[in-house]
Motif scaffolding. Sequence first.
Motif, PDB file in Angstrom:
ATOM      1  N   GLU A  97      14.641   4.319  32.489  1.00 50.75           N
ATOM      2  CA  GLU A  97      13.694   2.886  32.306  1.00 50.75           C
ATOM      3  C   GLU A  97      12.532   3.393  32.466  1.00 50.75           C
ATOM      4  OE1 GLU A  97      13.839  -1.657  33.884  1.00 50.75           O
ATOM      5  OE2 GLU A  97      16.032  -0.588  33.471  1.00 50.75           O
ATOM      6  N   TRP A  98      11.803   3.714  33.612  1.00 48.91           N
ATOM      7  CA  TRP A  98      10.650   4.005  33.964  1.00 48.91           C
ATOM      8  C   TRP A  98      10.088   5.018  32.945  1.00 48.91           C
ATOM      9  CZ3 TRP A  98       7.337   7.951  34.814  1.00 48.91           C
ATOM     10  CH2 TRP A  98       5.980   7.796  35.352  1.00 48.91           C
ATOM     11  N   SER A  99      10.452   6.071  32.852  1.00 44.80           N
ATOM     12  CA  SER A  99      10.084   7.128  31.978  1.00 44.80           C
ATOM     13  C   SER A  99       9.962   6.662  30.560  1.00 44.80           C
ATOM     14  CB  SER A  99      11.004   8.322  31.657  1.00 44.80           C
ATOM     15  OG  SER A  99      10.797   8.895  33.258  1.00 44.80           O
ATOM     16  N   ALA A 100      10.887   5.970  29.776  1.00 47.90           N
ATOM     17  CA  ALA A 100      10.632   5.034  28.528  1.00 47.90           C
ATOM     18  C   ALA A 100       9.517   4.182  28.583  1.00 47.90           C
ATOM     19  CB  ALA A 100      11.879   4.374  28.197  1.00 47.90           C
ATOM     20  N   ALA A 101       9.323   3.283  29.796  1.00 51.10           N
ATOM     21  CA  ALA A 101       8.418   2.379  29.477  1.00 51.10           C
ATOM     22  C   ALA A 101       7.069   3.067  29.659  1.00 51.10           C
ATOM     23  CB  ALA A 101       8.589   1.476  30.956  1.00 51.10           C
ATOM     24  N   ALA A 102       6.864   4.071  30.414  1.00 48.97           N
ATOM     25  CA  ALA A 102       5.770   4.923  30.454  1.00 48.97           C
ATOM     26  C   ALA A 102       5.190   5.658  29.369  1.00 48.97           C
ATOM     27  CB  ALA A 102       5.792   5.869  31.886  1.00 48.97           C
ATOM     28  N   LEU A 103       6.213   6.116  28.781  1.00 54.73           N
ATOM     29  CA  LEU A 103       5.963   6.768  27.379  1.00 54.73           C
ATOM     30  C   LEU A 103       5.530   5.956  26.431  1.00 54.73           C
ATOM     31  CD1 LEU A 103       6.054   9.458  26.005  1.00 54.73           C
ATOM     32  CD2 LEU A 103       8.572   9.292  25.702  1.00 54.73           C
ATOM     33  N   ALA A 104       6.057   4.676  26.254  1.00 55.53           N
ATOM     34  CA  ALA A 104       5.972   3.756  25.233  1.00 55.53           C
ATOM     35  C   ALA A 104       4.413   3.281  25.569  1.00 55.53           C
ATOM     36  CB  ALA A 104       6.759   2.633  25.257  1.00 55.53           C
ATOM     37  N   ALA A 105       3.871   3.141  26.855  1.00 61.55           N
ATOM     38  CA  ALA A 105       2.761   2.691  27.158  1.00 61.55           C
ATOM     39  C   ALA A 105       1.721   3.660  26.673  1.00 61.55           C
ATOM     40  CB  ALA A 105       2.565   2.430  28.752  1.00 61.55           C
ATOM     41  N   ALA A 106       2.026   4.972  26.846  1.00 60.34           N
ATOM     42  CA  ALA A 106       0.849   6.036  26.561  1.00 60.34           C
ATOM     43  C   ALA A 106       0.887   6.173  25.060  1.00 60.34           C
ATOM     44  CB  ALA A 106       1.666   7.527  27.226  1.00 60.34           C
ATOM     45  N   THR A 120       3.977  12.163  34.299  1.00 61.04           N
ATOM     46  CA  THR A 120       4.718  12.893  34.928  1.00 61.04           C
ATOM     47  C   THR A 120       5.692  11.935  36.015  1.00 61.04           C
ATOM     48  OG1 THR A 120       5.281  14.863  36.281  1.00 61.04           O
ATOM     49  CG2 THR A 120       3.476  13.924  37.041  1.00 61.04           C
ATOM     50  N   ARG A 121       6.694  12.321  36.482  1.00 64.66           N
ATOM     51  CA  ARG A 121       7.266  11.284  37.564  1.00 64.66           C
ATOM     52  C   ARG A 121       7.403  12.179  38.780  1.00 64.66           C
ATOM     53  NH1 ARG A 121      12.143  13.483  38.442  1.00 64.66           N
ATOM     54  NH2 ARG A 121      13.532  13.795  36.356  1.00 64.66           N
ATOM     55  N   LEU A 161      -3.317  11.180  36.803  1.00 66.13           N
ATOM     56  CA  LEU A 161      -1.882  11.247  36.753  1.00 66.13           C
ATOM     57  C   LEU A 161      -1.243   9.595  36.379  1.00 66.13           C
ATOM     58  CD1 LEU A 161      -1.106  13.431  39.727  1.00 66.13           C
ATOM     59  CD2 LEU A 161      -1.077  14.062  37.453  1.00 66.13           C
ATOM     60  N   VAL A 162      -0.511   9.919  35.509  1.00 72.26           N
ATOM     61  CA  VAL A 162       0.333   8.403  35.551  1.00 72.26           C
ATOM     62  C   VAL A 162       1.869   9.027  35.996  1.00 72.26           C
ATOM     63  CG1 VAL A 162       1.236   6.903  33.480  1.00 72.26           C
ATOM     64  CG2 VAL A 162      -0.736   7.897  33.351  1.00 72.26           C
ATOM     65  N   ALA A 163       2.190   8.319  37.044  1.00 71.50           N
ATOM     66  CA  ALA A 163       3.159   8.589  37.668  1.00 71.50           C
ATOM     67  C   ALA A 163       3.666   7.159  38.626  1.00 71.50           C
ATOM     68  CB  ALA A 163       3.051   9.856  38.902  1.00 71.50           C
ATOM     69  N   PRO A 164       5.065   7.378  38.828  1.00 75.21           N
ATOM     70  CA  PRO A 164       5.832   6.162  39.564  1.00 75.21           C
ATOM     71  C   PRO A 164       4.859   6.129  41.171  1.00 75.21           C
ATOM     72  CG  PRO A 164       7.212   7.888  38.938  1.00 75.21           C
ATOM     73  CD  PRO A 164       6.074   8.427  38.703  1.00 75.21           C
ATOM     74  N   ALA A 165       4.804   4.822  41.495  1.00 72.53           N
ATOM     75  CA  ALA A 165       4.091   4.641  42.817  1.00 72.53           C
ATOM     76  C   ALA A 165       4.701   5.147  43.921  1.00 72.53           C
ATOM     77  CB  ALA A 165       3.942   3.017  42.850  1.00 72.53           C
TER      78      ALA A 165
END
Length: 141
Positions: free
Chosen positions: A29-38, A122-123, A137-141
Motif C-alpha cells: 500500500e505504501w509503495s503503490a501510493a509513493a510510486l503513483a505520487a512519483a 525507497t523504503r 529520499l522519498v521513504a517511509p517516516a
Amino acid sequence: MTEGTAETITLVDSNVLLDVLTDDPQWSEWSAAALAAALDVGRVVINPVIYAEVSVGFDRIEDLDLALPAAHFEREPLPYAAGFLAGKAFAAYRRRGGSRPTPLPDFYVGAHAAVASHRLLTRDARRYRTYFSGIELVAPA
C-alpha cells in the motif's frame, strides 16, 4: 513545467517495485501510493541493477517488460561516475565494519541517484542516508 523549473526525476529502488508486484502485505500500500505520487510529479526511472533485481521473479523478459513498461519506467544506463562513487561508498561501508559481502547493488543505486541528481524512492533509506547524504529520499517516516 514552467521555464526555470527543474524537472522532478525519481529513481525507484527495487524494493518498492517488488512490494507492488508481489502485493507485499506490509508494504504494498505504501509503495503503490509513493510510486503513483512519483509518476504524478515527473519522470520515473530505473537502471540495469534495479531491472536485474526485479527480474528474479520473472521467467521471461517479456513478462518483466510488461510489468515495468518503458512508458512509465524509463531506462537509464549507470553513469561511470556512479560506479566510482559506489566503490568509494562500499569501501567506507567496509571500513565502518559492514559485513554484508554483497551490498554493492544498493551502492550503485544510491550513487546513480547522487550523480544524476535524482530523487530516490525507497523504503530502506538507512544506508542511503549514511553513504549518500546529499540525495533527496522519498521513504517511509
